[in-house]
Scaffold this active site. Structure first.
Site, short mmCIF file in Angstrom:
data_model
loop_
_atom_site.label_atom_id
_atom_site.label_comp_id
_atom_site.label_asym_id
_atom_site.label_seq_id
_atom_site.Cartn_x
_atom_site.Cartn_y
_atom_site.Cartn_z
CE LYS A 78 -7.26 -0.17 6.17
NZ LYS A 78 -7.97 0.29 4.97
CB CYS B 218 -3.71 3.39 -1.65
SG CYS B 218 -4.86 4.72 -1.39
CG HIS C 168 -1.91 0.99 1.39
ND1 HIS C 168 -1.65 2.26 1.83
CD2 HIS C 168 -3.25 0.95 1.15
CE1 HIS C 168 -2.78 2.96 1.86
NE2 HIS C 168 -3.76 2.19 1.45
CG ASP D 39 0.49 -2.49 6.01
OD1 ASP D 39 -0.45 -2.62 6.82
OD2 ASP D 39 0.39 -1.87 4.93
CD GLN E 215 -6.97 -4.49 3.86
OE1 GLN E 215 -7.91 -5.20 4.22
NE2 GLN E 215 -7.15 -3.23 3.49
C1 LIG Z 1 -2.47 -2.88 3.36
C2 LIG Z 1 -2.80 -1.51 3.88
N1 LIG Z 1 -1.85 -0.80 4.49
C3 LIG Z 1 -2.09 0.42 4.98
C4 LIG Z 1 -3.33 1.01 4.87
C5 LIG Z 1 -3.53 2.39 5.40
O1 LIG Z 1 -4.43 2.41 6.44
P1 LIG Z 1 -4.93 3.79 7.05
O2 LIG Z 1 -5.52 4.55 5.93
O3 LIG Z 1 -5.93 3.38 8.08
O4 LIG Z 1 -3.73 4.45 7.63
C6 LIG Z 1 -4.35 0.31 4.24
C7 LIG Z 1 -5.69 0.92 4.09
O5 LIG Z 1 -6.28 0.97 3.05
C8 LIG Z 1 -4.08 -0.97 3.73
O6 LIG Z 1 -5.03 -1.68 3.10
#
Ligand SMILES: Cc1ncc(COP(=O)(O)O)c(C=O)c1O
Lengths: 149, 415
Positions: free
Chosen positions: B233, B373, B130, B207, B210
């Protein structure tokens, strides 16, 4: 209630499948690139201007049905028009796609009126206006990419 | 139904806990298939946050009076629940942030940019990350001269692990990887990735945005050094996130925010920082958010994360099977549900993902469209955009069927 067929009228689907003026213009007097980062849509508009009149106009690019059909309809609508007329048409078009659902549609928009259903889907307004913003940039001979954030 | 019902959760009972799922969209039943973007919230979580404001709102750690004691107790209680949720050794290994994004930035800044990383040191990421696990590392490259390397993704949506071995050198200091991809659904072999990182003396940043909402996480078993996720989430409120860090690494990490709460003593021109994790929590934190997240963790724990995962595997398998039977529809990521989560990216011949999402919207179905993203990943697969459906505990086979029916409608429109 928003109806699917209001957004995806046959004319739109037709212009999406067989976009008009979908080509490059080798001796273009102006070009501009438009980009909608939300959906990755990208459009390049080519113009051949003669004394303030749009002699020829075309576009290439990829995008959703709404943006592609809108670009295609736009090229048909502004061909042969003066810069000022094209600009005024965009203003009326923009009014239509951002109107309140149910507002009467400006009859002078002609074929462009098939995109009036977009006003029921505010997130799609950018798709419908991307080509127009790009045309404006080309008319003003701005070199940078137009980005609709 | 393709699979025995016994592994499925009691979805009607769960749905009854989510007020938003009772509403309609354009006169249709709401079919929410965008939990990978943000999940819906059960009334237990909504009530917990409003309860904080209506009954014991007070700042934490500073008030001498009873209200402040209550708010501090609940805030710290949430930290304990989260520590237990991911098997951290101690609540002091849990820092509250606003999101995964902030958590990853905190590591990149406090451990990378302000900490250990020297010019020429190497950071290994992956192509499927992401943006929030790409961009913070760009900062480290730009400001410290770190070298960024990326593990590629194979056509089947899994990481090219043999390439990973080649990328590791004695200059590798950080390996950063998502536990689960938000586009492909791929569950990455993080335990193996961390092990090999440790063998060359690097740390492993995970990370888990998900993953934490959808499967059991054991940071001891993974041997993750840092691990980030977002409350919103996983049934929790927006604006609250978590950074887990091994105690000694937390100690070695500089704070991102200077201010109140994070200091022990301040003089003109200098300050001593508070202990971990408080040194990372400068300013008044999102107290209601943390408490709400604690209740979300309670909710998930009561169901059981194994059961959550099992439920989603069933729906995902069912949906993938149904989608595979539709001509002109492609899905991305591993086909084997044991290797993937309930995130299903798809495209339909002749229909742009944006149009797919609009048409499904008219049917009351919420899916995402775009690059999610993850532009480097989309480029890798040569896709300008995909549509994405994602499943959670309140989804069932009916929702998967609604998706399939919606896709057929899209195909009719663009026939
Ligand atoms: C794999 C992953 N990493 C990071 C994020 C970023 O999360 P946040 O927008 O809550 O900071 C997301 C959210 O879409 C994600 O799917």
């Amino acid at each position: 209630m928003a109806d699917l067929r209001e957004l995806y009228q046959d004319t739109i689907l037709d212009h999406n499948k067989r976009p008009r003026n979908f080509r490059e213009i080798a001796d273009a007097s102006a070009t501009a690139v438009g980009h909608n980062p939300l959906c990755g849509d990208r459009v390049t508009v080519y113009l051949r201007l003669d004394d303030g009149t749009i002699e020829d106009i075309s576009f290439v690019g990829q995008g959703c049905a709404i943006s592609k059909a809108s670009a295609s309809l736009m090229t048909d609508a502004v061909k042969g028009k003066s810069k000022a007329d094209a600009h005024r048409l965009f203003e009326r078009f923009h009014k239509m796609v951002t109107a309140r659902p149910g507002d009467p549609v400006d009859a002078s928009l002609g074929k462009l009126a098939v995109l009036s259903g977009v006003c029921e889907f505010p997130v799609r307004v950018k798709c419908a206006s991307l080509a127009w913003h790009t045309l404006e940039a080309a008319l003003e001979r701005k070199q940078e990419t137009v980005s609709l954030e | 139904m393709a699979k025995p019902a016994k592994v499925m959760l009691n979805v009607p009972a769960i749905k009854a806990d989510f007020p938003i799922l009772q509403r309609t969209i354009r006169d249709k039943r709401l079919v929410y298939l965008d939990s990978a973007a943000t999940s819906q919230k059960p009334k237990q979580v909504i009530d917990a946050t409003s309860d904080f404001y209506s009954r014991y709102n007070a700042n934490v750690h500073r008030a001498i009076y009873e209200l402040g004691e209550e708010s501090t107790r609940e805030y710290e209680g949430a930290r304990e629940k989260i520590a237990a949720f991911i098997q951290a050794k101690s609540p002091t290994e849990i820092a509250f942030t606003k999101s995964t994004t902030e958590s990853l930035n905190l590591v990149a800044y406090g451990y990378g940019l302000k900490g250990k990383i020297q010019k020429g040191d190497e950071i290994v990421g992956t192509v499927m990350e992401h943006h929030s696990n790409h961009v913070p590392w760009h900062f480290v490259k730009d400001h410290k001269g770190a070298v960024l390397k990326y593990v590629d993704v194979k056509d089947d949506g899994t990481l090219r692990m043999e390439q990973y071995d080649d990328l590791l050198t004695d200059r590798t200091k950080i390996v950063t990887v998502s536990l689960c991809s938000n586009v492909l659904g791929t569950i990455n072999p993080v335990k193996e990735i961390a092990k090999r990182a440790h063998e060359v003396g690097a740390i492993c940043v995970v990370d888990a945005a998900q993953a934490a909402p959808h499967m059991p996480i054991d940071v001891q078993d993974l041997d993750a050094d840092f691990l980030a996720f977002s409350g919103h989430k996983m049934l929790g409120p927006t604006g609250i996130g978590v950074l887990y860090g091994k105690q000694e690494l937390f100690e070695a990490t500089e704070p991102l925010l200077g201010g109140g709460e994070m200091i022990r003593e301040v003089h003109l021109g200098s300050a001593k920082w508070n202990d971990v994790p408080y040194k990372f929590e400068g300013g008044t934190p999102n107290i209601a958010g943390a408490i709400g997240l604690g209740v979300a963790v309670d909710y998930l724990t009561k169901i059981g994360m194994e059961a959550v995962r099992g439920h989603e595997m069933e729906i995902t398998e069912y949906a993938l099977e149904k989608l595979a039977r539709l001509k002109g529809v492609q899905t991305y990521g591993p086909k084997d549900v044991k290797k993937r989560a309930g995130v299903v990216s798809f495209t339909i011949d002749g229909a742009h993902p944006h149009d797919i999402a609009s048409i499904l919207d008219v049917e009351g179905i919420c899916v995402r469209s775009g690059h999610h993203c993850a532009q480097p990943l989309m480029e890798r697969f040569n896709l300008p955009a995909t549509a994405r459906a994602s499943f959670y505990i309140y989804n069932d086979m009916d929702d998967a069927d609604a998706l399939v029916a919606g896709i057929k409608k899209v195909q009719e429109v663009f026939a």
